[in-house]
Design a protein around this motif. Sequence first.
Motif, PDB file in Angstrom:
ATOM      1  N   GLY A   1      -2.965   2.731  -1.250  1.00 22.05           N
ATOM      2  CA  GLY A   1      -3.498   1.349   0.091  1.00 22.05           C
ATOM      3  C   GLY A   1      -4.845   1.433   1.000  1.00 22.05           C
ATOM      4  O   GLY A   1      -6.081   1.762  -0.136  1.00 22.05           O
TER       5      GLY A   1
ATOM      6  N   ASP B   1       0.485   3.435   5.141  1.00 22.11           N
ATOM      7  CA  ASP B   1      -0.905   3.973   4.903  1.00 22.11           C
ATOM      8  C   ASP B   1      -2.710   3.442   5.759  1.00 22.11           C
ATOM      9  O   ASP B   1      -3.176   3.639   5.611  1.00 22.11           O
ATOM     10  CB  ASP B   1      -1.641   3.389   3.566  1.00 22.11           C
TER      11      ASP B   1
ATOM     12  N   ASP C   1      -1.356  -2.793  -2.681  1.00 21.02           N
ATOM     13  CA  ASP C   1      -1.822  -3.770  -1.956  1.00 21.02           C
ATOM     14  C   ASP C   1      -2.920  -4.201  -2.683  1.00 21.02           C
ATOM     15  O   ASP C   1      -4.177  -3.281  -3.186  1.00 21.02           O
ATOM     16  CB  ASP C   1      -2.346  -3.210  -0.940  1.00 21.02           C
TER      17      ASP C   1
ATOM     18  N   GLY D   1       0.673  -0.943  -0.030  1.00 20.53           N
ATOM     19  CA  GLY D   1       0.178   0.206  -0.058  1.00 20.53           C
ATOM     20  C   GLY D   1       0.951   1.221   0.260  1.00 20.53           C
ATOM     21  O   GLY D   1       0.963   2.383  -0.004  1.00 20.53           O
TER      22      GLY D   1
END
Length: 196
Positions: free
Chosen positions: A163, A142, A30, A25
């Motif tokens: 993310g 994130d 992600d 992320g």
Amino acid sequence: MLNIGKSKNAKSKKLLKVVFLDRDGVINRDPIGDYIKTWEQFQLLPGVIQGLQKLTRADFEIIIVSNQAGIGDGVYPKHVLDDITRKMLVVFKKNRIQIRGVYYCLHGKTAGCKCRKPEVGLFQRASKNIYYHKTRTFFVGDKASDVLAGKRFGLKTAFLLTGHGKDDFSKLKSLKIKPDLISKNFKDAINRLCRK
């Protein structure tokens, strides 16, 4: 816990510029709700190579700290993560990016360990034998748990809206934690961080 980093016997007296980075992320896409289980699934986010090159040119020690609960929860074996990490570092090296270390928490989500963020065990391990000012050092993540971990360890925090960032933004208010920077992406965060 998987550690890939520089090994030194004695604490360096040189004051280093350090930046801590989450992985999924932040550095790579992600797959929300899933895990990266093959190298083919590992996709660098736009601007990451350029941002890491900028950090390297500015003499930052780059340290990656990441929860990888898929190992402890039995979703995929550790050798898969090792393979992905080695290939990631090869890509970075080819792009003249220097990574000081990679530190993973391999415990499952409910293991109650001391290294899974927002706990600070990964940061403690990564900080051995290096000398730097915590209060001038950023952790870029994130998730709200990244911000909480950074704050607990005494670092400045940069929160990315990539993310989990957009979903976790509301969690920051409920947890009453405020990142030092909020950035739309990695490149923006690094540009701002390097101006600090």
